[in-house]
Design a protein around this motif. Structure first.
Motif, short mmCIF file in Angstrom:
data_model
loop_
_atom_site.label_atom_id
_atom_site.label_comp_id
_atom_site.label_asym_id
_atom_site.label_seq_id
_atom_site.Cartn_x
_atom_site.Cartn_y
_atom_site.Cartn_z
N LYS A 1 0.71 -1.45 -0.17
CA LYS A 1 -0.32 -0.19 -0.06
C LYS A 1 0.67 1.46 0.09
CE LYS A 1 -2.70 1.07 3.91
NZ LYS A 1 -3.65 1.18 4.38
N THR B 1 -2.43 0.47 -4.12
CA THR B 1 -2.50 -0.95 -3.36
C THR B 1 -2.46 -1.79 -4.25
OG1 THR B 1 -3.97 -0.79 -1.34
CG2 THR B 1 -3.65 -2.24 -1.75
N THR C 1 -6.53 0.51 -6.54
CA THR C 1 -5.74 -0.65 -6.51
C THR C 1 -5.82 -2.21 -8.12
OG1 THR C 1 -6.95 -0.85 -4.40
CG2 THR C 1 -6.63 -3.41 -5.57
N GLU D 1 -4.87 -5.37 -8.93
CA GLU D 1 -4.82 -6.49 -8.04
C GLU D 1 -4.04 -7.72 -9.60
OE1 GLU D 1 -8.11 -10.43 -6.66
OE2 GLU D 1 -8.20 -7.53 -6.90
#
Length: 786
Positions: free
Chosen positions: A719, A732, A770, A772
């Motif tokens: 983060k 993140t 984010t 991912e």
């Protein structure tokens, strides 16, 4: 049928819930339970990582990390650290394998060679007869005031260092504030204990004149003048010319004090080779001791305060440092260390480190990885250090005192190193620092009258160290990312002046260090073209864009590689070693390593080299022939900066799984939790910044562009606290199913939407969100290739 559908939907809902629970758990780990608990990050810092200059262990004269283990604060002016040696290629003044300590200085440089500099205001607690020379590193018996020490007693952490000096049976502890520091000495029972200060001490040479005054029975003040005649940076060739001012108080009142003054002949050299000589040591050993002198100026001075001590008695000393004035040093000390509470100063230093390190929180690291990561982040937060006093004053390039308005004056810009990873990292987590550094370079160009941007700046010195125009790169990179709190027009004009002063000229290539300089100047021109275009300066943009193609002028189609050229257009003779020949038109590299540096036109480079398949094969061979220790070598030489972008070139070549493979291998193999944990010089944050970025899965190929390459993260989650338009956001990176085997990205989403690209824009990072990544143990050769 309805029941079956319901069961299917139920499974989908359960699967989706599990996904979000796992995601929430990762964020919870980052926030509360993992490595990155906000109050504990400083505990993971090991300042001994890289704290060696051993050429034997490095396999090259450049040595290892050359970091210092002493106490400092984030980007602080003061570094209170042990010194074991001066000069040579050990700029930090310390190397772990040395067996004696000369003293504890209040200023240090991190990770550099070229004789080094700073190492000023050297404090040493002693007992017995006063000695006025330092003595030699391996003197037996001991002839100077330096002392052997108990290696097992040596402790270092963020903001703290301690050691037991065995020759004196004294424990020395130190901590720091941004502009000041404190030492605590625990003495044995002795009728003749003292604290002595060598005011002439300087890494890489000596200060050339000093002044000291006893203010009252607890306080001294003074200054140390450091000029090129005294060696230092580049043994004088780096033009370092500065004055260190000090204001010092002792917890134990003065009883017996004095000054020693060595008679240095007017004709004597003051540079390193002289200072290290036996005759110079004899001059300092025979220094005149002037008891109870209250004020003295000279060429080689020291100060001492002498007293009796009981067993276990603690004597403290605190000092403010300034590069502006004695009054500035006094203000710095009074603002930061108001009493004699050592633990309070230490705790505040730790708190400053926890706040700074909290800019990146990680989860899923092993016990070794967490220390390597946070020590790396720590090392990126040593420089560029602040040199503005607490009252806003700083010394400018005209040697006059200026008031900083809207920025902090900073110094130690190792441009050729730090434009690659260190400043791209800071643009994400600390854009205000980038603004400060650009302001500092621009005001220096203004105040000095040079009107161009220096490539390697140290305390206002235009050292000329290394090559290229890295300040132009840092400026263009910042501007393209919207970091613009400086005089943009003046900065741009000075960038133009820089590229016009240092460039490929009318030939379109250089004849001195032809490969390295030609490629770097071509890249510098491209960076300037980007800024010019963004500013609407279309003619300039066109001009510098055209010059950015100059790299093609040294491509030799006969040998299929870059080759140095003479002024008449002919080639330098091709060496027997071919592109593996060290220093053949290159600097600290060979043509094989330097030849990959066309970050601004990878497609053009690939076309010259014969197409993607040929280039990928050549790059794979480049890495396959690299020793797995990643020590100094002729192939992928991670120990030196020119190749730091190369692992990420696979992303540009349509083979991102190879970037993922090699960055993981490098992170695991070239960085360790040990003194030898850096395979090359730290170089003012660059070596560590590469690791920080690569380990979280992001790194640029081409500063000046807003593109960051995506690679395989080391951690389950990272983060980053990012800043855009002065608003703090959080970006993140999640790596699902991450493990030492699952190093390949199978797919990605950005803010919940499928993401097919192996790169991401800086603005998407800075806006927060984010990324991912789903990881697996086999390459997915269809992801990220478009």
């Amino acid at each position: 049928m309805i029941a079956k559908i319901n069961r299917v939907e139920k499974r989908k809902i359960q699967k989706q819930c599990c996904k979000w629970v796992a995601f929430a758990c990762l964020l919870f780990i980052i926030k509360d339970n993992g490595v990155a608990q906000t109050g504990s990050l400083a505990n993971y810092v090991n300042p001994f990582i890289g704290a060696s200059t051993s050429a034997g262990k490095a396999g090259i004269y450049h040595g290892l990390g050359k970091t210092f283990p002493g106490a400092t604060t984030p980007y602080g002016m003061v570094q209170v650290s042990p010194n074991t040696i001066t000069g040579g290629d050990n700029g930090s003044g310390y190397s772990y394998e040395h067996t004696s300590i000369e003293g504890f200085a209040f200023t240090q440089m991190s990770g550099i060679g070229w004789y080094g500099d700073l190492g000023n205001f050297l404090v040493m607690p002693t007992t017995g007869a006063l000695k006025t020379s330092s003595g030699k590193l391996n003197d037996a018996p001991r002839t100077g005031y330096r002392s052997r020490y108990d290696k097992n007693s040596e402790k270092a952490s963020a903001g703290y260092y301690s050691v037991n000096l065995t020759d004196y049976n004294i424990k020395a502890e130190m901590t720091a504030a941004p502009h000041s520091g404190m030492l605590r000495f625990t003495f044995p029972q002795n009728d003749q204990s003292r604290v002595q200060i060598d005011l002439a001490r300087r890494v890489g040479g000596t200060s050339t004149s000093q002044y000291v005054k006893v203010v009252d029975n607890h306080t001294i003040e003074g200054w140390m003048r450091c000029t090129p005649d005294g060696g230092g940076w580049g043994n004088g060739d780096g033009h370092a010319d500065y004055t260190v001012y000090f204001y010092v108080q002792f917890s134990k009142p003065f009883v017996n004090t004095g000054v020693w003054s060595a008679d240095i002949p007017a004709t004597a050299s003051r540079k390193l080779e002289a200072v290290e000589s036996a005759y110079y040591q004899q001059w300092t050993a025979n220094a005149q001791v002037l008891k109870n002198v209250k004020e003295k100026e000279g060429k080689h001075l020291g100060f001492y305060t002498e007293f009796g001590t009981k067993k276990g008695e603690q004597v403290l000393m605190k000092a403010g440092i300034s590069f502006v004035s004695i009054n500035g040093a006094k203000k710095n000390l009074e603002a930061e260390i108001k009493d004699w509470n050592f633990e309070q100063v230490h705790n505040h230093a730790v708190a400053l480190w926890n706040s700074a390190l909290n800019k990146i929180q990680i989860a899923g690291a092993t016990p070794g990885q967490d220390t390597v990561f946070y020590t790396a982040l720590y090392h990126t937060m040593i420089d560029p250090r602040v040199v503005t006093d607490v009252d806003g004053n700083y010394t400018g390039g005209d040697k006059k005192i200026h008031q900083a308005t809207g920025f902090q004056k900073r110094t130690i810009f190792s441009g050729w190193d730090v434009f690659r990873s260190q400043f791209p990292l800071q643009t994400i987590i600390n854009p205000a620092l980038v603004n400060d550094m650009i302001n500092s370079l621009v005001t220096l160009a203004d105040e000095s009258g040079n009107h161009y941007l220096e490539r390697w700046e140290l305390l206002n010195a235009y050292s000329g160290c290394m090559l290229g125009n890295p300040a132009v790169v840092v400026l263009a990179d910042a501007y393209m990312k919207g970091i613009r709190d400086y005089d943009v027009n003046k900065a741009y004009q000075y960038a133009v002046n820089t590229n016009e002063k240092f460039g490929n000229g009318t030939l379109g290539y250089t004849t001195d260090v032809s490969i390295a300089k030609t490629l770097e100047y071509a890249f510098d021109d491209w960076c300037l073209s980007q800024m010019a275009d963004a500013l609407g300066k279309k003619e300039d943009a066109k001009k510098y864009e055209a010059r950015s193609k100059d790299y093609k002028n040294i491509w030799d189609s006969t040998h299929h590689w870059f080759r140095p050229r003479k002024a008449d257009g002919s080639w330098e003779p091709w060496p027997q070693e071919g592109r593996l020949a060290d220093w053949y038109g290159t600097f600290e590299t060979n043509p094989y390593q330097q030849g990959w540096f066309v970050p601004h036109d990878v497609d053009g480079m690939v076309q010259l080299m014969g197409g993607k398949e040929k280039v990928i094969a050549d790059l794979e061979s480049f890495f396959d022939k690299t020793p797995r220790s990643f020590s100094w070598n002729a192939y992928y030489n991670h120990a030196n900066e020119p190749v730091h972008h190369v692992p990420f070139l696979f992303n540009r070549l349509g083979a991102p799984w190879l970037t993922q493979k090699w960055t993981r291998i490098i992170c695991d193999s070239a960085y360790h939790n040990s003194v030898e944990g850096l395979v090359g010089n730290e170089d003012v944050g660059q070596m560590s910044a590469w690791y920080v970025l690569a380990s979280v899965g992001l790194h640029p190929v081409c500063p000046g562009s807003t593109r960051y390459e995506i690679t395989s993260p080391l951690f389950a989650a990272s983060k980053l606290k990012v800043v855009k338009d002065k608003q703090q956001n959080t970006f993140t990176v999640i790596a699902k199913n991450n493990s030492p085997r699952n190093i390949y990205i199978q797919g990605a989403t950005l803010n919940g939407k499928p993401y097919p690209y192996c790169y991401i824009d800086y603005n998407d990072i800075a806006a927060g969100g984010t990324l991912e990544l789903t990881m697996g143990d086999q390459p997915n050769k269809s992801w990220g290739v478009n």
